[in-house]
Design a protein around this motif. Structure first.
Motif, short mmCIF file in Angstrom:
data_model
loop_
_atom_site.label_atom_id
_atom_site.label_comp_id
_atom_site.label_asym_id
_atom_site.label_seq_id
_atom_site.Cartn_x
_atom_site.Cartn_y
_atom_site.Cartn_z
N MET A 131 13.05 -1.56 -0.24
CA MET A 131 14.21 -0.84 -0.76
C MET A 131 14.21 -0.84 -2.29
SD MET A 131 17.29 -1.86 1.90
CE MET A 131 18.45 -0.70 1.16
N PHE A 132 13.84 -1.96 -2.88
CA PHE A 132 13.72 -2.01 -4.34
C PHE A 132 12.57 -1.11 -4.80
CE2 PHE A 132 12.30 -3.90 -8.37
CZ PHE A 132 13.50 -3.93 -9.07
N GLY A 133 11.48 -1.12 -4.03
CA GLY A 133 10.37 -0.23 -4.33
C GLY A 133 10.76 1.23 -4.26
N PHE A 134 11.58 1.59 -3.27
CA PHE A 134 12.08 2.97 -3.18
C PHE A 134 12.95 3.31 -4.39
CE2 PHE A 134 11.91 3.14 1.78
CZ PHE A 134 10.54 3.17 1.70
N LYS A 169 11.95 10.61 3.46
CA LYS A 169 11.11 9.53 3.98
C LYS A 169 11.74 8.17 3.69
CE LYS A 169 6.70 10.07 3.90
NZ LYS A 169 5.25 10.19 3.50
N LYS A 170 12.33 8.04 2.51
CA LYS A 170 13.00 6.78 2.16
C LYS A 170 14.17 6.50 3.11
CE LYS A 170 12.01 6.96 -2.83
NZ LYS A 170 12.61 7.08 -4.18
N VAL A 171 14.97 7.51 3.38
CA VAL A 171 16.13 7.34 4.26
C VAL A 171 15.68 6.98 5.67
CG1 VAL A 171 18.08 8.52 5.35
CG2 VAL A 171 17.62 8.85 2.91
N LEU A 172 14.68 7.68 6.19
CA LEU A 172 14.19 7.43 7.55
C LEU A 172 13.68 6.01 7.71
CD1 LEU A 172 13.37 8.34 10.40
CD2 LEU A 172 11.21 9.15 9.42
N LEU A 173 12.84 5.57 6.79
CA LEU A 173 12.26 4.23 6.90
C LEU A 173 13.31 3.15 6.68
CD1 LEU A 173 8.84 4.79 5.11
CD2 LEU A 173 9.22 4.35 7.53
N THR A 174 14.22 3.37 5.74
CA THR A 174 15.25 2.37 5.49
C THR A 174 16.16 2.19 6.69
OG1 THR A 174 15.25 2.85 3.11
CG2 THR A 174 17.20 1.75 4.00
N THR A 175 16.64 3.28 7.27
CA THR A 175 17.53 3.17 8.43
C THR A 175 16.79 2.61 9.64
OG1 THR A 175 17.07 5.51 8.95
CG2 THR A 175 19.07 5.01 7.70
N THR A 176 15.52 3.00 9.82
CA THR A 176 14.74 2.49 10.94
C THR A 176 14.55 0.99 10.85
OG1 THR A 176 13.54 4.59 11.19
CG2 THR A 176 12.53 2.64 12.15
N CYS A 187 0.83 -1.21 0.00
CA CYS A 187 0.00 0.00 0.00
C CYS A 187 0.86 1.26 0.00
CB CYS A 187 -0.92 0.01 1.21
SG CYS A 187 -2.09 -1.38 1.26
N PHE A 188 1.93 1.24 0.79
CA PHE A 188 2.81 2.41 0.88
C PHE A 188 3.41 2.75 -0.47
CE2 PHE A 188 6.74 4.65 1.89
CZ PHE A 188 6.33 5.53 2.89
N LEU A 189 3.85 1.74 -1.20
CA LEU A 189 4.44 1.97 -2.52
C LEU A 189 3.37 2.31 -3.56
CD1 LEU A 189 7.02 -0.96 -2.47
CD2 LEU A 189 7.54 1.47 -2.27
N ARG A 190 2.22 1.64 -3.48
CA ARG A 190 1.15 1.89 -4.45
C ARG A 190 0.63 3.32 -4.35
NH1 ARG A 190 -2.13 3.61 -7.03
NH2 ARG A 190 -3.85 2.67 -8.20
N TYR A 191 0.58 3.85 -3.12
CA TYR A 191 0.07 5.22 -2.93
C TYR A 191 1.21 6.23 -2.79
CZ TYR A 191 -4.40 2.87 -2.03
OH TYR A 191 -5.54 2.11 -2.14
N ASP A 192 2.39 5.87 -3.29
CA ASP A 192 3.53 6.78 -3.35
C ASP A 192 3.89 7.39 -1.99
OD1 ASP A 192 3.53 6.31 -6.10
OD2 ASP A 192 2.19 8.01 -6.50
N GLY A 193 3.85 6.54 -0.95
CA GLY A 193 4.25 6.98 0.38
C GLY A 193 3.14 7.60 1.20
N ARG A 194 1.97 7.77 0.61
CA ARG A 194 0.85 8.39 1.34
C ARG A 194 -0.04 7.30 1.94
NH1 ARG A 194 1.72 11.62 -3.13
NH2 ARG A 194 0.20 10.46 -4.40
N TYR A 195 0.53 6.57 2.88
CA TYR A 195 -0.19 5.50 3.56
C TYR A 195 0.39 5.37 4.97
CZ TYR A 195 -2.98 1.26 3.99
OH TYR A 195 -3.92 0.34 4.38
N GLN A 196 -0.48 5.03 5.92
CA GLN A 196 -0.02 4.98 7.31
C GLN A 196 -0.68 3.82 8.06
OE1 GLN A 196 -1.56 8.15 9.85
NE2 GLN A 196 -3.31 8.47 8.48
N VAL A 197 -0.10 3.48 9.20
CA VAL A 197 -0.73 2.56 10.14
C VAL A 197 -1.22 3.37 11.32
CG1 VAL A 197 -0.42 0.52 11.59
CG2 VAL A 197 0.82 0.71 9.44
N VAL A 198 -2.50 3.24 11.62
CA VAL A 198 -3.11 3.98 12.73
C VAL A 198 -3.27 3.03 13.92
CG1 VAL A 198 -5.14 5.26 13.51
CG2 VAL A 198 -4.32 5.52 11.16
N GLY A 219 9.30 10.86 -1.22
CA GLY A 219 10.35 11.79 -0.84
C GLY A 219 11.61 11.08 -0.37
N PHE A 220 12.76 11.65 -0.71
CA PHE A 220 14.05 11.04 -0.35
C PHE A 220 14.21 10.93 1.16
CE2 PHE A 220 18.62 11.48 0.65
CZ PHE A 220 19.09 10.35 0.01
#
Length: 523
Positions: free
Chosen positions: A378-381, A391-398, A326-337, A388-389
């Motif tokens: 990571m391949f999706g990024f 957001k990619k860095v934050l999620l990858t390192t986390t 979902c995160f990749l399909r919606y171009d990063g505009r997806y969250q877990v609540v 956004g770059f």
């Protein structure tokens, strides 16, 4: 934008050679980081013990700070969860005056339907019945609840027919609709497991039930539950309330807290420590959902599942993979609540102590194989330029840090901490640092372990009622069991996590292992 990469399961499935090599590099990366860390400490303990001793002290300080930080989050999240459990959420829904402007066709909370998927594989009717009984005992109107029991053809016709007959006879009139959908065995391109099962069931339920009843897709929340999931009475009221009050609710998944307590009184001590540790970790994660994924039982809009073509059917960890889809399909505009509301599930229990230990190890290894999502996102990024770059860095390192910690931290703290003293040689052992290293590390770790006091106290609050066959002394062991935490976190935490990363690194891909559900008493 081309989203064809969303269906990738592993590197070998990619036809383009360059893309296949990139994906394979990402598969290797987590395991390499873990093994380099451990090998680095061992080798340099021999040749540069002073540097490793300083590193160990600094790491212990980091671990102490992290423990305090997580303990605070645990207390805060637990407090919020206790408040949500006490709240009458149907009443809150009736008091809700405004409808989410992003849900134009929904005029009332009563327009929301809940589709529950319960995937099964050789679980007895008693396990499935406990999940269904909890749905009946929930406060949400049953004429808005649709249940699909997703069977596996490979479980065998005789077994499936017997379970189907018993359950449909018992629960036929309990919900708006209850149905059995059987997932065919050996479909091309599929990996047998929960993901392929619920993907098949979800697609069939959408066509044969939701569309047949002419229910709008944005009116349906799908809960993909493990078959042992027992919902608390206000779960669907809480879920509906959060859905209706969340900004952009159709771009979110909704995560409860899994309490592994259904059969906790039956579990041996090691199994209880693992079960409670998992419960508390997922409680903490409710405070950190901005950098996390869905896990195990979770809920999400049907429209989202349709947009991503449901769960992938060619990998193991479908629960967290669906978030990245979902995160990749919606171009990063997806969250877990976070829901700050629990569902209860089974602790890992087998007929014997050693079988239980083996099953826990296998379950933890399967959970650790969630590392297969690292190369996926990571391949999706790499492919998706709209995210956004930063957001990619934050999620990858986390995520890399999280899996690295899983595989290495307990081993570094409890096994390798004194290694420089043992192998550092006579010159190092004459130094003040060598003399004080054991005392310094022991003192820091002692303070860090004080965080277990919080866990021990909270254990009492989430225990279900004690069955009459167990004496009062078992309550005492529920507190004292935490002295086993160092052993469990290595043997049943780091080691299976390290094995999972090693398998992915070497291309020895895992299949889906189904945790057996053993009940000695009725829930």
């Amino acid at each position: 934008m081309d989203y064809s990469y969303l269906k990738i399961g592993r590197a070998a499935e990619i036809e383009n050679k360059k893309d296949r090599l990139i994906y394979r590099f990402f598969e290797i990366l987590p395991g390499v980081l873990a093994w380099l860390t451990l090998v680095f400490i061992i080798i340099f303990s021999f040749i540069w013990p002073v540097a490793i001793a300083i590193f160990i002290i600094l790491f212990d300080v980091y671990w102490f700070i992290k423990t305090v930080y997580l303990s605070l989050h645990l207390r805060i999240a637990f407090g919020r969860m206790r408040q949500t459990i006490k709240t009458n959420w149907l009443q809150r829904l009736n008091e809700l005056q405004t409808t989410n402007y992003e849900l134009q066709t929904i005029k009332s909370w009563e327009d929301i339907y809940h589709l529950i998927l319960l995937p099964t594989y050789k679980e007895g009717a008693e396990v499935i019945s406990s999940a269904l009984d909890s749905l009946i005992n929930s406060t949400y109107p049953k004429n808005r609840i649709i249940v699909v029991i997703a069977q596996e053809e490979r479980a065998g016709k005789d077994f499936n027919d017997a379970v189907t007959h018993e359950l449909l006879s018992k629960y036929r009139n309990s919900f708006m609709k209850i149905a059995m959908i059987q997932h065919p065995a050996n479909l091309p391109g599929e990996l047998a497991g929960k993901g392929s099962n619920i993907a098949w069931a979800g697609k069939r339920a959408k066509t044969e039930i939701i569309d047949a009843l002419d229910i709008g897709h944005d009116h349906v929340l799908v809960s993909a539950f493990d078959v042992d999931t027992v919902v608390f009475p206000e779960y669907f009221g809480r879920l509906t309330y959060v859905f209706l009050t969340t900004p952009n609710p159709l771009r979110a998944s909704y995560q409860p807290v899994p309490f592994y307590t259904n059969n906790i009184w039956e579990a041996p001590t090691f199994a209880r420590v693992v079960a409670f540790s998992s419960t508390f970790w997922h409680t903490i994660k409710q405070e950190r959902m901005e950098s996390d994924t869905t896990f195990s039982s979770h809920s999400m809009p049907l429209q989202v599942l349709i947009d991503v073509d449901f769960w992938q059917n060619n990998m193991v960890s479908e629960d967290s993979r669906i978030f990245w889809q979902c995160f990749l399909r919606y171009d990063g505009r997806y969250q877990v609540v976070p829901l700050y509301y629990p569902v209860s599930m089974d602790a890992n229990v087998a007929p014997t102590f050693w079988r239980t230990m083996i099953n826990i190890y296998k379950q933890q290894r399967r959970w650790g194989y969630g590392v297969e999502n690292v190369p996926y996102f990571m391949f999706g990024f790499y492919k998706n330029k709209a995210i956004g770059f930063g957001k990619k860095v934050l999620l990858t390192t986390t995520m890399l840090e999280r899996f690295w910690s899983w595989a290495t931290n307990a081993i570094m703290i409890f096994l390798l901490g004194w290694l420089p003293v043992i192998v550092g040689g006579s010159e190092f052992n004459k130094t003040v640092l060598s003399f004080n290293l054991p005392f310094i590390t022991r003192a820091i770790m002692t303070f860090a372990m004080l965080g277990l006091i919080t866990s021990a106290i909270l254990t009492i609050f989430i225990l279900p009622p004690r069955p009459p066959q167990y004496g009062r002394k078992r309550h005492v062991w529920m507190v004292l069991q935490w002295i086993l935490f160092p052993a469990t976190t290595i043997l049943l935490g780091s080691l299976p996590g390290l094995e999972a990363q090693t398998r992915l690194m070497l291309g020895k891909y895992m299949g889906f292992w189904v945790t057996p559900k053993i009940r000695k008493s009725k829930i």
